[in-house]
Scaffold this active site. Structure first.
Site, PDB file in Angstrom:
ATOM      1  N   GLY A  52     138.913 -69.988-109.196  1.00 51.83           N
ATOM      2  CA  GLY A  52     137.643 -70.576-109.611  1.00 51.83           C
ATOM      3  C   GLY A  52     137.668 -70.655-111.119  1.00 51.83           C
ATOM      4  O   GLY A  52     138.656 -71.109-111.696  1.00 51.83           O
ATOM      5  N   GLU A  53     136.634 -70.160-111.756  1.00 55.11           N
ATOM      6  CA  GLU A  53     136.596 -70.083-113.222  1.00 55.11           C
ATOM      7  C   GLU A  53     136.438 -68.617-113.601  1.00 55.11           C
ATOM      8  O   GLU A  53     135.412 -68.010-113.294  1.00 55.11           O
ATOM      9  CB  GLU A  53     135.415 -70.878-113.772  1.00 55.11           C
ATOM     10  N   SER A  54     137.417 -68.076-114.284  1.00 56.02           N
ATOM     11  CA  SER A  54     137.371 -66.646-114.596  1.00 56.02           C
ATOM     12  C   SER A  54     136.182 -66.296-115.494  1.00 56.02           C
ATOM     13  O   SER A  54     135.589 -65.222-115.348  1.00 56.02           O
ATOM     14  CB  SER A  54     138.680 -66.211-115.252  1.00 56.02           C
ATOM     15  N   CYS A  84     144.940 -67.073-109.108  1.00 56.21           N
ATOM     16  CA  CYS A  84     144.572 -67.937-110.228  1.00 56.21           C
ATOM     17  C   CYS A  84     143.491 -67.296-111.127  1.00 56.21           C
ATOM     18  O   CYS A  84     143.817 -66.379-111.872  1.00 56.21           O
ATOM     19  CB  CYS A  84     144.176 -69.304-109.682  1.00 56.21           C
ATOM     20  N   ARG A 139     145.143 -75.965-112.588  1.00 65.88           N
ATOM     21  CA  ARG A 139     144.784 -75.460-113.931  1.00 65.88           C
ATOM     22  C   ARG A 139     145.110 -73.952-114.018  1.00 65.88           C
ATOM     23  O   ARG A 139     144.292 -73.118-114.383  1.00 65.88           O
ATOM     24  CB  ARG A 139     143.319 -75.752-114.252  1.00 65.88           C
ATOM     25  N   HIS A 174     147.755 -71.011-105.450  1.00 69.43           N
ATOM     26  CA  HIS A 174     146.715 -70.867-104.413  1.00 69.43           C
ATOM     27  C   HIS A 174     147.291 -70.944-103.010  1.00 69.43           C
ATOM     28  O   HIS A 174     147.286 -72.018-102.406  1.00 69.43           O
ATOM     29  CB  HIS A 174     145.702 -72.010-104.561  1.00 69.43           C
ATOM     30  N   GLU A 176     145.897 -69.962-100.417  1.00 70.64           N
ATOM     31  CA  GLU A 176     144.775 -70.155 -99.488  1.00 70.64           C
ATOM     32  C   GLU A 176     144.476 -71.630 -99.225  1.00 70.64           C
ATOM     33  O   GLU A 176     143.732 -71.955 -98.303  1.00 70.64           O
ATOM     34  CB  GLU A 176     143.522 -69.431-100.011  1.00 70.64           C
TER      35      GLU A 176
HETATM   36  N1  GLN Z   1     141.519 -72.362-115.236  1.00 69.71           N
HETATM   37  C1  GLN Z   1     140.768 -71.391-114.513  1.00 69.71           C
HETATM   38  C2  GLN Z   1     140.382 -70.204-115.410  1.00 69.71           C
HETATM   39  O1  GLN Z   1     140.778 -70.155-116.526  1.00 69.71           O
HETATM   40  C3  GLN Z   1     141.526 -70.902-113.309  1.00 69.71           C
HETATM   41  C4  GLN Z   1     141.762 -72.049-112.362  1.00 69.71           C
HETATM   42  C5  GLN Z   1     141.835 -71.668-110.911  1.00 69.71           C
HETATM   43  O2  GLN Z   1     141.431 -70.574-110.488  1.00 69.71           O
HETATM   44  N2  GLN Z   1     142.275 -72.599-110.104  1.00 69.71           N
HETATM   45  O3  GLN Z   1     139.681 -69.353-114.974  1.00 69.71           O
END
Ligand code: GLN
Length: 193
Positions: A52-54, A84, A139, A174, A176
Site C-alpha cells: 500500500g503506502e507506507s 512492499c 512502485r 507482491h 498476493e
Molecule cells: N511505494 C510504496 C511506499 O513507498 C510501496 C508500494 C507498494 O506497497 N506497492 O510505501
C-alpha cells in the site's frame, strides 16, 4: 503444523490486504483483520502487513494506537510476512525517508527505487530453493543492504528482493496478487513454527 490450521491476522488499514486474505484462505488458513486496537486481543499465530503506502499505514497505525502494541509483539517474535510497503514498515533504515516505523528488520530500504521505467513490472525468479516463482513489483522499494543475520531468499538485478530474519519474512514484490501461493505456504509452514 499444516498451513490449514493457522490463524493469521492481516493488517487491514489500507492497501491490498484483501488479496492476502484470499491467498491465505486458498491454503486453508483462517484469517482475521486488524483494524483497531481491540482486534489485537484476538488469538492469532502470525501477522501479514500488506502493500500500500507506507506513509499512510504508518500514520494510521499511530492514530489508531496500533503501533506500539504491534511493535512490541514483533520484537517479541510474532511471525510476520510483509510485502512492499510492509517491508518499508519493518525496515530498520530507510535511505530516502527520515520516517522510521517498526524498525525490527535489519535492512536498509530505498522507497520507489526502481524508477519510472521499472516502476511496476513482472518477473519470474528464484525464491530460496524454488525456481520460476512469479513476482509482481509495484512502485517497489529496493533492499539496499541487509545485516549479517538476514538471509536473502530472492534477488533481482543483484539486489535482494526477499529476505528472512528469524520469524520476519519480507519482500519488495507482491505474491498476493498472483495465483502461485508458494510464498504464503512458506510463511505458514516455515515461518509460523
Ligand atoms: N511505494 C510504496 C511506499 O513507498 C510501496 C508500494 C507498494 O506497497 N506497492 O510505501
Amino acid at each position: 503444523m499444516p498451513a490449514a490450521s493457522r490463524k493469521i491476522a492481516v493488517l487491514a488499514l489500507q492497501g491490498d490486504f484483501a488479496e492476502h486474505e484470499k491467498s491465505l484462505q486458498a491454503l486453508g488458513a483462517e484469517t482475521l483483520e486488524i483494524r483497531q486496537a481491540s482486534d489485537l486481543s484476538k488469538d492469532f499465530d502470525g501477522l501479514v502487513i500488506p502493500g500500500g503506502e507506507s506513509t499512510v499505514m504508518g500514520k494510521l497505525l499511530r492514530d489508531l494506537s496500533l503501533f506500539a502494541p504491534l511493535r512490541e509483539r514483533l520484537s517479541q517474535g510474532l511471525p510476520v510476512m510483509a510485502t512492499c510497503a510492509g517491508l518499508i514498515l519493518l525496515a530498520r533504515r530507510i535511505a530516502d525517508d527520515p520516517a522510521l516505523h517498526f524498525a525490527t528488520l535489519d535492512v536498509t530500504v530505498r522507497r520507489n527505487a526502481y524508477g519510472r521505467q521499472l516502476g511496476s513490472f513482472f518477473t519470474r525468479g528464484a525464491f530460496g530453493a524454488w525456481e520460476d516463482v512469479p513476482m509482481s513489483f509495484i512502485r517497489a522499494p529496493s533492499i539496499v543492504s541487509a545485516g549479517a543475520g538476514v538471509t536473502v531468499l530472492s534477488s533481482f538485478q543483484e539486489q535482494p528482493t526477499a529476505v528472512r530474519q528469524g520469524r520476519q519474512l519480507a519482500m519488495a514484490f507482491h505474491p498476493e496478487l498472483l495465483s502461485d501461493h508458494r510464498i504464503h505456504r512458506y510463511f505458514l509452514e516455515e515461518v509460523c513454527r
